[in-house]
Motif scaffolding. Sequence first.
Motif, PDB file in Angstrom:
ATOM      1  N   TYR A   1      68.603  56.665  42.281  1.00  0.00           N
ATOM      2  CA  TYR A   1      68.028  57.443  43.395  1.00  0.00           C
ATOM      3  C   TYR A   1      68.783  58.754  43.512  1.00  0.00           C
ATOM      4  O   TYR A   1      70.012  58.761  43.577  1.00  0.00           O
ATOM      5  N   ASP A   2      68.083  59.829  43.535  1.00  0.00           N
ATOM      6  CA  ASP A   2      68.660  61.176  43.656  1.00  0.00           C
ATOM      7  C   ASP A   2      69.665  61.469  42.552  1.00  0.00           C
ATOM      8  O   ASP A   2      70.563  62.296  42.726  1.00  0.00           O
ATOM      9  N   ARG A   3      69.527  60.766  41.455  1.00  0.00           N
ATOM     10  CA  ARG A   3      70.430  60.960  40.300  1.00  0.00           C
ATOM     11  C   ARG A   3      71.883  60.684  40.649  1.00  0.00           C
ATOM     12  O   ARG A   3      72.800  61.135  39.973  1.00  0.00           O
ATOM     13  N   LYS A   4      72.096  59.971  41.736  1.00  0.00           N
ATOM     14  CA  LYS A   4      73.489  59.702  42.136  1.00  0.00           C
ATOM     15  C   LYS A   4      73.748  58.202  42.130  1.00  0.00           C
ATOM     16  O   LYS A   4      74.697  57.716  41.516  1.00  0.00           O
ATOM     17  N   ARG A   5      72.861  57.475  42.870  1.00  0.00           N
ATOM     18  CA  ARG A   5      73.097  56.043  43.034  1.00  0.00           C
ATOM     19  C   ARG A   5      72.332  55.307  41.924  1.00  0.00           C
ATOM     20  O   ARG A   5      71.113  55.194  41.996  1.00  0.00           O
ATOM     21  N   SER A   6      73.049  54.802  40.957  1.00  0.00           N
ATOM     22  CA  SER A   6      72.400  54.135  39.823  1.00  0.00           C
ATOM     23  C   SER A   6      71.897  52.755  40.231  1.00  0.00           C
ATOM     24  O   SER A   6      72.622  51.954  40.832  1.00  0.00           O
ATOM     25  N   ILE A   7      70.626  52.479  39.907  1.00  0.00           N
ATOM     26  CA  ILE A   7      70.035  51.195  40.264  1.00  0.00           C
ATOM     27  C   ILE A   7      69.831  50.321  39.029  1.00  0.00           C
ATOM     28  O   ILE A   7      70.205  49.157  39.008  1.00  0.00           O
ATOM     29  N   LEU A   8      69.243  50.932  38.014  1.00  0.00           N
ATOM     30  CA  LEU A   8      69.031  50.184  36.768  1.00  0.00           C
ATOM     31  C   LEU A   8      69.722  50.931  35.623  1.00  0.00           C
ATOM     32  O   LEU A   8      69.684  52.160  35.563  1.00  0.00           O
ATOM     33  N   GLN A   9      70.328  50.133  34.735  1.00  0.00           N
ATOM     34  CA  GLN A   9      71.057  50.783  33.628  1.00  0.00           C
ATOM     35  C   GLN A   9      70.652  50.149  32.300  1.00  0.00           C
ATOM     36  O   GLN A   9      71.018  49.014  32.011  1.00  0.00           O
ATOM     37  N   GLY A  10      69.864  50.856  31.570  1.00  0.00           N
ATOM     38  CA  GLY A  10      69.496  50.439  30.217  1.00  0.00           C
ATOM     39  C   GLY A  10      68.857  49.070  30.123  1.00  0.00           C
ATOM     40  O   GLY A  10      69.209  48.259  29.251  1.00  0.00           O
TER      41      GLY A  10
END
Lengths: 458, 222
Positions: free
Chosen positions: B11-20
């Motif tokens: 979200y907003d390129r800050k809070r990573s939710i899904l990674q690869g």
Amino acid sequence: MIFRRTILFIERKHRETVILTVLLFLLFSFFFSGVVMYQSTESYRDKALAEIGATLQISYLPELDESTLDGVDQNILSRVQSIPHVLGVDVAPPSLSGSCIPLGLKTVKTHSGFNPEQQPSPIYTDEEARMESDCVDLIGCSAIPLRNQFRNNMSVISDGSFPTNDNPGVLISRYFAELNSLRINDVISLKYLYSDASAMASEVKIVGIYDTTLKFEILEENDMGVAVYKASPYNAVFTDFDTASKILDRDNTVYNFKVYVDSPKNLDAVQEAVQKLPMEWDKYKIYNETLSFYNEYASQIDTVFSNSLRLIILTSTVGIILFMVVYSIWNNQRIRDIGIFEVLGESYIHILMIYVFETLILSFIAAVLSVPTSYFLIQFISQTNSPEFVSSNIINIITPYDTGEYDINPVYAVSIDIKALLLLLIFVFMIVGITGVALMFLLKKSKLQEMLKAGEES
Amino acid sequence: MIDIKNVSFSYDRKRSILQGVSVSFSQGKTYSIFGPSGSGKSTLLALMGGIITPDSGEIWINDHNIANLDGRLIRRTMVSYIFQDYLLFPFLTAQENVEIAREISNPHENNGGEKTRKLLNELGINESLLRKQVRYLSGGEQQRVGIARALVTGNPVLLADEPTGNLDKATANDVMQLLIKLTKEYNKCCIIVTHSEMIRSQTDYSLLLDNGCLKQVETNLK
């Protein structure tokens, strides 16, 4: 399919539908009433101005006496006549008129309203009143066709022609002619009522007979007693300037004159041109008779005019704001519904159409209902706000009788024309447009996840 | 059917939710995705339906890279959602709610009304409930309408986000059994985000998503 879905939404959301329709109905009713009143007032004003006419009066100052004046030069009058927009110049009024005894003839006593025999006069003695009642009103005038009743076709020459200095004589009413079996070219004897006993009557030829639609209604306020008959439009005898001077035993010097102009719009320009003429302006005054007459007796028109304009502006502003506020009560529900449509994959244009159609349908229902309602609303406003204005006419205010010469239909006479309906239609589309634009803004700005959360909050 | 290839989202390129995240889903199978709150389960569903777009990676549905498709088109022709709070039009009847979804997906379908009715009946919505505004239905009944709405579209993928989260245990069990049964019958790929052990045990596969990473895939298939 979209239209069917819109109808389904309207049917199912009854509470929202009813409230919004009622609100739109009130908004349109007041708006439309304002528009109709505005338009009626506008046409009433035009009509009043047409009936009043466009005239300038040039008179000597009231503190002066005719004996101290040289009179207006004929050259000046010719120059006035040639000013653009001038229809004619009446060199007689207001002094060249008076009661005349038509020797051996009867005067017309036909009237409606009150019986003047039962209305004793505080102005005249019984004898004076009786003498006046047997007189005709001789009106000397150099521009008879431009006088109000002829200009507005309430009186029309049916035999002969208008008297002029080149065609001297008198113009009498059909009623007076028939009562006394008079015809064109007959000669009658007129004697000024207030001339010396030794003075001779003048013999004048009948050059014209006019038919008139004017009425003669004697009002409760009549303070002339039987003398009021002299004022009957059926006893009016018009004559040319020279003949009037002779009968009334006045010199034919022009002391006052009236300028008839083609339109009230051109009065200022003509007034300016007249004032540039080399007259003794220290002894004369010029005034806009139309304006003063209009201001004195018809200023209510402008009051109603500006009030209806206020009603339109106020209704539109308050109504639109109120509608948007009430519309936004269901905003969360609406946002959620749009979100559901988006989740189901409905296209942007279809979603927009559903809600625009919804407002359009409600607005049309409200608009159709508002038209007959406005009719009653206008009646209600007119009855409660200014009953005396609605029932009155200009002449009632100033004379003890009514000839109908200045009767003008009430401002609030409801005439719903195509222009008013068109304005209502534009207003309807404006409301639909506003909600459509608001919706487009909502659709463009909102994210689907936020839309679905709006549902949770509601 | 669905191939998720190395998808990341923040979200907003800050809070990573899904990674690869990489995973595949097949037609006719049921999947449950579980994991702690904030692990990215619902985000994964939103990505598959084109509601949001990944920062990187690709999602393919039936050989279409959904990055090239409009989100509305994806939801109209490929994936249907079932929500925890049903997201039905409360002022419409059960039948009307399902009909709208059918009309959007298959506007030219003949005899669609009959199909809708039959489907709702299959889900236990009888004739009298069909004509009731859904706001007057129980939670379980509303969710059945929600399932019918998802199935009626003909979309090959069902995405259910905590579909029994608002239901009591018995009703939740009934609803789940129906959903899984009909998914099989209609040969759909059904992916359910859940915290429920009961649901995990009923789906063909269960996937653990933790801290934005896919950690474990289990199968209940014998």
